[in-house]
Design a protein around this motif. Structure first.
Motif, PDB file in Angstrom:
ATOM      1  N   ILE A  77      78.747 -52.736 -17.394  1.00 57.23           N
ATOM      2  CA  ILE A  77      78.430 -53.306 -16.083  1.00 57.23           C
ATOM      3  C   ILE A  77      78.587 -54.828 -16.111  1.00 57.23           C
ATOM      4  CG2 ILE A  77      76.953 -51.394 -15.377  1.00 57.23           C
ATOM      5  CD1 ILE A  77      74.522 -53.114 -16.025  1.00 57.23           C
ATOM      6  N   VAL A  78      79.105 -55.330 -17.212  1.00 55.69           N
ATOM      7  CA  VAL A  78      79.478 -56.732 -17.423  1.00 55.69           C
ATOM      8  C   VAL A  78      78.308 -57.689 -17.166  1.00 55.69           C
ATOM      9  CG1 VAL A  78      81.400 -58.338 -17.217  1.00 55.69           C
ATOM     10  CG2 VAL A  78      81.701 -55.984 -16.440  1.00 55.69           C
ATOM     11  N   PRO A  79      77.177 -57.448 -17.814  1.00 51.81           N
ATOM     12  CA  PRO A  79      76.097 -58.444 -17.728  1.00 51.81           C
ATOM     13  C   PRO A  79      76.557 -59.759 -18.339  1.00 51.81           C
ATOM     14  CG  PRO A  79      75.628 -56.825 -19.436  1.00 51.81           C
ATOM     15  CD  PRO A  79      76.832 -56.335 -18.708  1.00 51.81           C
ATOM     16  N   TYR A  80      76.065 -60.841 -17.765  1.00 48.00           N
ATOM     17  CA  TYR A  80      76.454 -62.163 -18.260  1.00 48.00           C
ATOM     18  C   TYR A  80      75.189 -62.947 -18.557  1.00 48.00           C
ATOM     19  CZ  TYR A  80      78.959 -66.570 -18.755  1.00 48.00           C
ATOM     20  OH  TYR A  80      79.479 -67.742 -19.247  1.00 48.00           O
ATOM     21  N   VAL A  81      74.618 -62.670 -19.712  1.00 46.87           N
ATOM     22  CA  VAL A  81      73.381 -63.322 -20.137  1.00 46.87           C
ATOM     23  C   VAL A  81      73.528 -63.735 -21.599  1.00 46.87           C
ATOM     24  CG1 VAL A  81      71.899 -62.094 -18.508  1.00 46.87           C
ATOM     25  CG2 VAL A  81      72.349 -61.093 -20.744  1.00 46.87           C
ATOM     26  N   GLU A  82      72.798 -64.780 -21.963  1.00 52.70           N
ATOM     27  CA  GLU A  82      72.848 -65.251 -23.345  1.00 52.70           C
ATOM     28  C   GLU A  82      72.037 -64.326 -24.233  1.00 52.70           C
ATOM     29  OE1 GLU A  82      69.534 -67.286 -21.133  1.00 52.70           O
ATOM     30  OE2 GLU A  82      71.709 -67.049 -20.810  1.00 52.70           O
ATOM     31  N   ASN A  83      72.394 -64.320 -25.499  1.00 56.08           N
ATOM     32  CA  ASN A  83      71.576 -63.624 -26.476  1.00 56.08           C
ATOM     33  C   ASN A  83      70.203 -64.302 -26.478  1.00 56.08           C
ATOM     34  OD1 ASN A  83      70.263 -63.215 -29.124  1.00 56.08           O
ATOM     35  ND2 ASN A  83      72.136 -62.089 -29.633  1.00 56.08           N
ATOM     36  N   PRO A  84      69.123 -63.559 -26.191  1.00 56.68           N
ATOM     37  CA  PRO A  84      67.816 -64.219 -26.033  1.00 56.68           C
ATOM     38  C   PRO A  84      67.235 -64.740 -27.335  1.00 56.68           C
ATOM     39  CG  PRO A  84      67.567 -61.835 -25.949  1.00 56.68           C
ATOM     40  CD  PRO A  84      69.043 -62.105 -25.977  1.00 56.68           C
ATOM     41  N   VAL A  85      67.785 -64.324 -28.455  1.00 53.41           N
ATOM     42  CA  VAL A  85      67.287 -64.803 -29.746  1.00 53.41           C
ATOM     43  C   VAL A  85      68.067 -66.034 -30.202  1.00 53.41           C
ATOM     44  CG1 VAL A  85      66.974 -64.230 -32.178  1.00 53.41           C
ATOM     45  CG2 VAL A  85      66.453 -62.525 -30.411  1.00 53.41           C
ATOM     46  N   THR A  86      69.396 -65.993 -30.076  1.00 52.42           N
ATOM     47  CA  THR A  86      70.235 -67.095 -30.572  1.00 52.42           C
ATOM     48  C   THR A  86      70.657 -68.067 -29.475  1.00 52.42           C
ATOM     49  OG1 THR A  86      72.317 -65.903 -30.205  1.00 52.42           O
ATOM     50  CG2 THR A  86      71.160 -65.514 -32.297  1.00 52.42           C
ATOM     51  N   GLY A  87      70.557 -67.664 -28.221  1.00 50.03           N
ATOM     52  CA  GLY A  87      71.018 -68.500 -27.116  1.00 50.03           C
ATOM     53  C   GLY A  87      72.514 -68.489 -26.919  1.00 50.03           C
ATOM     54  N   ARG A  88      73.240 -67.674 -27.669  1.00 45.41           N
ATOM     55  CA  ARG A  88      74.698 -67.639 -27.588  1.00 45.41           C
ATOM     56  C   ARG A  88      75.156 -67.046 -26.263  1.00 45.41           C
ATOM     57  NH1 ARG A  88      78.669 -63.888 -28.686  1.00 45.41           N
ATOM     58  NH2 ARG A  88      80.623 -64.678 -29.551  1.00 45.41           N
ATOM     59  N   LEU A  89      76.153 -67.679 -25.621  1.00 41.57           N
ATOM     60  CA  LEU A  89      76.731 -67.188 -24.371  1.00 41.57           C
ATOM     61  C   LEU A  89      78.210 -67.535 -24.363  1.00 41.57           C
ATOM     62  CD1 LEU A  89      76.220 -65.920 -21.533  1.00 41.57           C
ATOM     63  CD2 LEU A  89      75.912 -68.251 -20.687  1.00 41.57           C
ATOM     64  N   VAL A  90      79.067 -66.532 -24.231  1.00 42.54           N
ATOM     65  CA  VAL A  90      80.506 -66.784 -24.181  1.00 42.54           C
ATOM     66  C   VAL A  90      80.883 -67.235 -22.779  1.00 42.54           C
ATOM     67  CG1 VAL A  90      80.914 -65.070 -25.979  1.00 42.54           C
ATOM     68  CG2 VAL A  90      81.102 -64.401 -23.565  1.00 42.54           C
ATOM     69  N   SER A  91      82.110 -67.722 -22.615  1.00 43.12           N
ATOM     70  CA  SER A  91      82.573 -68.139 -21.297  1.00 43.12           C
ATOM     71  C   SER A  91      82.855 -66.909 -20.429  1.00 43.12           C
ATOM     72  CB  SER A  91      83.856 -68.960 -21.430  1.00 43.12           C
ATOM     73  OG  SER A  91      84.933 -68.122 -21.834  1.00 43.12           O
ATOM     74  N   PRO A  92      82.858 -67.059 -19.099  1.00 40.40           N
ATOM     75  CA  PRO A  92      83.215 -65.925 -18.245  1.00 40.40           C
ATOM     76  C   PRO A  92      84.589 -65.345 -18.569  1.00 40.40           C
ATOM     77  CG  PRO A  92      82.203 -67.648 -16.927  1.00 40.40           C
ATOM     78  CD  PRO A  92      82.420 -68.230 -18.298  1.00 40.40           C
TER      79      PRO A  92
END
Length: 385
Positions: free
Chosen positions: A8-23
């Motif tokens: 479903i293509v959630p776009y959220v950062e990893n809540p432990v590491t804060g990692r978030l890729v670009s769209p």
């Protein structure tokens, strides 16, 4: 049992590491995961649709078109097409285009969606959600099956006079599933038309979804439809496989608990707030391969489902997601295919030959991969041309 990968293509950062890729990278990952799922013998790949919240799935037809162009065997689905807020003429056109691009591999899952914020975005009233879904689906069915369609205006749809949507579906109207998460209405609509049902089975206790499926099967019988084709799909909660359950909880437990702690969306809150509770009583598939096999077996005891849909932990690095796919395909699916046979997409299913008729792959993508070592390419036939 058949298997589908849903994003479903959630776009959220990893809540432990804060990692978030670009769209752009996240969308690339969806297409690559579909290609990889095909190589591993998954039967279907599904793209969600969301119009509120942190998701990149507002245009699932664009993503499915890209996937259609870069795969050849795997069936393509939506999870769900939010028909309540969409124009059924445009839905008929867009998804028939995907059906043409994929040479008849499309199946559709419709629903009203579970995001309350989407209705005002489209100038609609949430109180009309079920009437909108039923009316628009009745029109969509006719648009895919007939030409020169005449349709009288209703409070939920515009009048049509001599309407023929183009392109036409590749090989007759695609099969339509009905997604049902929390209420009986979608199950009843599916049964009314004799269509298959897809139960979310993702957040609430299993017994809640079992009620939906029982209602669906009762309604199929009441409407006089053939129960052999009353296929049922089921989703799942969080997924993470490791060598042992203890290792899976150690590696994924903090991520799961941080994600659910941050979720406060009506209709999307899970009562299983910690990883132990989610594993013991919820729909989470977190543990050793055998534990995941056993849990899907418990799903089947309650639901009698034909296709199991799974979703990857998309906040994790893509390499870990690929590892999860490999473990599912190699260590979980074979036992479930043997234990729970189904006619879905195989002999006895009236839709099974649709991709083959259209120049696509064998009805069983996994069999094709096992026999040849790679996914089959579409045949070059007069129909394919």
């Amino acid at each position: 049992m058949r298997f589908q990968l849903l994003d479903i293509v959630p776009y959220v950062e990893n809540p432990v590491t804060g990692r978030l890729v670009s769209p752009a990278e996240r969308l690339d990952q969806v297409v690559e995961l579909a290609r990889r799922a095909e190589r591993l013998g998954f039967d279907a790949f599904s793209v969600g649709e969301r119009h509120s919240g942190r998701f990149l799935s507002s245009s699932p037809t664009v993503l499915l078109g890209a996937i259609a162009a870069s795969t050849s065997a795997i069936r393509l689905n939506s999870g769900v097409t939010v028909l309540s807020v969409l124009d059924p003429v445009r839905v008929a056109e867009d998804y028939a285009t995907i059906d043409q691009l994929s040479r008849g591999r499309l199946e559709l899952t419709i629903g009203k969606g579970n995001e309350v914020a989407q209705f005002p975005l489209f100038g609609l009233e949430i109180d009309d959600q079920w009437e909108l879904l039923a009316d628009k689906y009745a029109l969509l069915r006719r648009l895919w099956r007939e030409t020169e369609v005449d349709w009288d205006a209703t409070p939920y749809t515009r009048a049509q006079r001599g309407t023929t949507t183009l392109p036409r579906p590749y090989a007759g109207a695609p099969r339509v599933w009905h997604g049902s998460a929390t209420t009986l209405a979608s199950a009843a609509l599916a049964a009314r038309w004799g269509d298959p049902l897809f139960s979310a089975n993702a957040i609430q206790p299993l017994r809640n979804y079992a009620v939906l499926v029982r209602h669906y099967r009762d309604e199929v019988a009441r409407h006089g439809h053939d129960p052999r084709f009353a296929y049922v799909g089921a989703g799942a909660g969080a997924l993470f496989i490791a060598d042992t359950t203890q290792e899976a909880k150690r590696l994924y437990g903090p991520v799961y608990e941080a994600l659910v702690a941050a979720t406060n969306v009506p209709g999307n809150n899970s009562p299983f707030r910690d990883i132990d509770h989610a594993i013991a009583e919820g729909p989470a598939l977190v543990g050793s391969p055998q534990q995941v096999v056993d849990k899907i077996g418990r799903f089947h005891e309650a639901l009698g489902h034909d296709v199991q849909s799974v979703s990857l932990p998309t906040t994790l690095p893509i390499e870990q997601q690929h590892e999860q796919l490999e473990r599912l395909a190699g260590e979980v699916f074979p036992a479930l295919r043997r234990e729970f046979p189904t006619t879905l997409w195989g002999p006895g299913d009236p839709y099974a030959d649709r991709p083959a008729f259209a120049g696509g792959a064998q009805p069983d993508a996994a069999a094709a991969v096992e026999a040849t070592g790679h996914a089959a390419r579409p045949a070059t036939t007069a129909a394919a041309r």
